[in-house]
Design an enzyme around this catalytic site. Structure first.
Site, short mmCIF file in Angstrom:
data_model
loop_
_atom_site.label_atom_id
_atom_site.label_comp_id
_atom_site.label_asym_id
_atom_site.label_seq_id
_atom_site.Cartn_x
_atom_site.Cartn_y
_atom_site.Cartn_z
N TYR A 80 -28.22 3.99 -18.23
CA TYR A 80 -29.17 4.89 -17.57
C TYR A 80 -30.58 4.29 -17.71
O TYR A 80 -30.96 3.79 -18.79
CB TYR A 80 -29.09 6.28 -18.21
CG TYR A 80 -30.20 7.18 -17.79
CD1 TYR A 80 -30.42 7.46 -16.45
CD2 TYR A 80 -31.06 7.74 -18.72
CE1 TYR A 80 -31.47 8.28 -16.05
CE2 TYR A 80 -32.10 8.57 -18.34
CZ TYR A 80 -32.31 8.82 -17.00
OH TYR A 80 -33.35 9.61 -16.61
N ASP B 118 -22.44 6.28 -25.15
CA ASP B 118 -22.91 7.33 -24.26
C ASP B 118 -21.72 7.77 -23.42
O ASP B 118 -21.26 7.04 -22.54
CB ASP B 118 -24.07 6.81 -23.39
CG ASP B 118 -24.74 7.93 -22.60
OD1 ASP B 118 -24.02 8.87 -22.18
OD2 ASP B 118 -25.96 7.86 -22.36
N LYS C 215 -25.63 17.27 -17.90
CA LYS C 215 -24.67 16.90 -16.87
C LYS C 215 -23.45 17.83 -16.89
O LYS C 215 -23.59 18.99 -16.58
CB LYS C 215 -24.30 15.43 -17.04
CG LYS C 215 -25.50 14.49 -17.24
CD LYS C 215 -26.42 14.50 -16.05
CE LYS C 215 -27.46 13.41 -16.02
NZ LYS C 215 -28.67 13.61 -16.80
C1 LIG Z 1 -25.59 8.29 -18.92
C2 LIG Z 1 -26.84 9.07 -19.21
N1 LIG Z 1 -27.30 9.13 -20.47
C3 LIG Z 1 -28.43 9.80 -20.77
C4 LIG Z 1 -29.18 10.42 -19.79
C5 LIG Z 1 -30.45 11.13 -20.18
O1 LIG Z 1 -30.23 12.50 -20.24
P1 LIG Z 1 -31.39 13.60 -19.96
O2 LIG Z 1 -31.78 13.47 -18.53
O3 LIG Z 1 -30.72 14.89 -20.31
O4 LIG Z 1 -32.53 13.27 -20.88
C6 LIG Z 1 -28.74 10.39 -18.48
C7 LIG Z 1 -29.54 11.05 -17.42
O5 LIG Z 1 -29.33 10.86 -16.24
C8 LIG Z 1 -27.55 9.68 -18.17
O6 LIG Z 1 -27.09 9.59 -16.91
#
Ligand SMILES: Cc1ncc(COP(=O)(O)O)c(C=O)c1O
Length: 383
Positions: A101, A173, A198
């Site tokens: 990300y 992740d 998500k």
């Molecule tokens: C795979 C992944 N990890 C972490 C995040 C970060 O999460 P947040 O937007 O809740 O801070 C995202 C956000 O799109 C993501 O897609």
């Protein structure tokens, strides 16, 4: 108990005062103690350190990921930040999947690098690359699988073996598949990280994050950072996420089923240059997808013939699908990673890891697959 039973009942008891079937929102800063000598007898002192509503969600996520304990955060990025702060000091080195990300890449390269932490962005789809990148000062391995947005997979078990050999914590992740489809800790990883924004929430209502740890020692390190930095999840967010989690397996199955149908439709469409979805036999790591997860998820990406201009036209004109940044919600979303989620990744780095300008990411929701396909078909005809 099965996953669907656990996602509804685990950790939730009727409110002892009223019998309320839903865990109440404990909206309070502090907790009155019985006496100085019995300080913390009920386990709570101040809501930055712990909150009963958030604690119920933490216990539920621990059960679903088969972990030791969970710490919840204000966002997924706060969760990743806490893992960095817990395991990395000035002069240390971390290995991160080369496709992650964009916010994770930005946190590493624009913030932690300022404090003397070094990062290697490695193609973790080949575990040998991870072994080769390990240095004396490597203190953390973070993989994201499937990776946002290209869906490249990392063999969690293979990387975990290498991490264990070197006593380096391996954090995964797991946002894209959730514990319903993939449980990194069972595969040997040490920490599982989520943007609860998500699929756990699933309704586009909250932003939140979580870190599930496999041992008390790892959990304590992460929880210490949460309390010290104050990056907590609020009780309202925990309450809403607790409601979302109850339908996680049902949503994941239906959204993935829709994604499979849509991927097959796009595969056969003459306006589509390429389509990538782990459930297609053409997916380069299809067998690994089947081996380490019990479902393929609901994210796919494709490129339209005509490149960037055609892709933009499709995203600007498509009906029913919302042009938006989130993923995992029951509304279907369409995203242009290069201008949206991965805008802060340098063009050369994006090109190196396959995030092309024409890449269109879709997060398939819970609508009728036929309607989603009809909307895509109508938009594709006009590009
Ligand atoms: C795979 C992944 N990890 C972490 C995040 C970060 O999460 P947040 O937007 O809740 O801070 C995202 C956000 O799109 C993501 O897609």
């Amino acid at each position: 108990m099965g996953f669907s039973t656990k996602q509804i009942h685990d950790g939730v008891v009727p409110d002892p005062l009223t019998g309320s079937i839903l865990t109440p929102i404990y909206q309070t800063t502090t907790y009155v103690q019985d006496s100085v000598d019995e300080y913390l007898a009920k386990g709570y002192s101040y809501s930055r350190s712990a909150n009963p509503t958030v604690r119920v969600l933490e216990n539920k996520l621990t059960a679903l990921e088969e972990g030791h304990d969970t710490t919840c955060f204000g966002t997924g990025m706060a969760a990743i930040n806490a893992v960095f702060l817990a395991f990395l000091n000035a002069g240390d080195h971390a290995i991160i999947s080369d496709v992650v990300y964009g916010g994770t890449y930005r946190l590493a390269t624009k913030i932690f690098s300022r404090f003397g932490v070094e990062f290697s962005f490695v193609d973790t789809s080949n575990a040998a690359n991870v072994a080769a990148a390990i240095r004396e000062n490597t203190k953390l391995i973070l993989t994201e699988t499937p990776a946002n947005p290209t869906l490249k997979l990392t063999d969690i078990a293979a990387v975990s073996v290498i991490a264990r050999e070197h006593s380096i914590p391996h954090a995964v992740d797991n946002t894209f598949l959730t514990p319903y489809y993939q449980r990194p800790l069972e595969l040997g990883a040490d920490l599982s990280i989520h943007s609860t924004t998500k699929y756990f929430d699933g309704h586009n209502a909250t932003v939140g994050g979580a870190v599930i740890a496999s041992t008390a020692e790892l959990d304590e390190k992460v929880r210490f950072i949460q309390n010290a930095t104050g990056s907590i999840m609020s009780p309202q967010v925990a309450f809403l996420t607790l409601q979302g989690v109850k339908t996680l397996s049902v949503r994941m199955d239906r959204q993935s089923e829709n994604a499979q149908k849509i991927a097959e439709f796009l595969l056969a469409h003459d306006k589509v240059e390429s389509i990538c979805y782990p459930g297609l036999a053409s997916f380069p790591q299809h067998s690994l997808a089947k081996q380490q997860a019990s479902g393929f998820g609901a994210i796919a990406w494709f490129e339209v013939k005509g490149g960037l201009a055609a892709g933009k036209q499709l995203m600007d004109t498509i009906e029913l699908w919302s042009l938006a940044e989130n993923l995992g919600s029951l509304e279907s979303l369409i995203t242009h990673p290069v201008t949206m989620t991965h805008a802060d990744v340098e063009p050369e780095e994006r090109a190196r890891v396959g995030i092309t300008d024409g890449l269109v990411r879709i997060s398939v929701g819970l609508e009728d697959a036929e309607d989603l396909i009809a909307a895509l078909d109508k938009a594709l005809v006009n590009v």
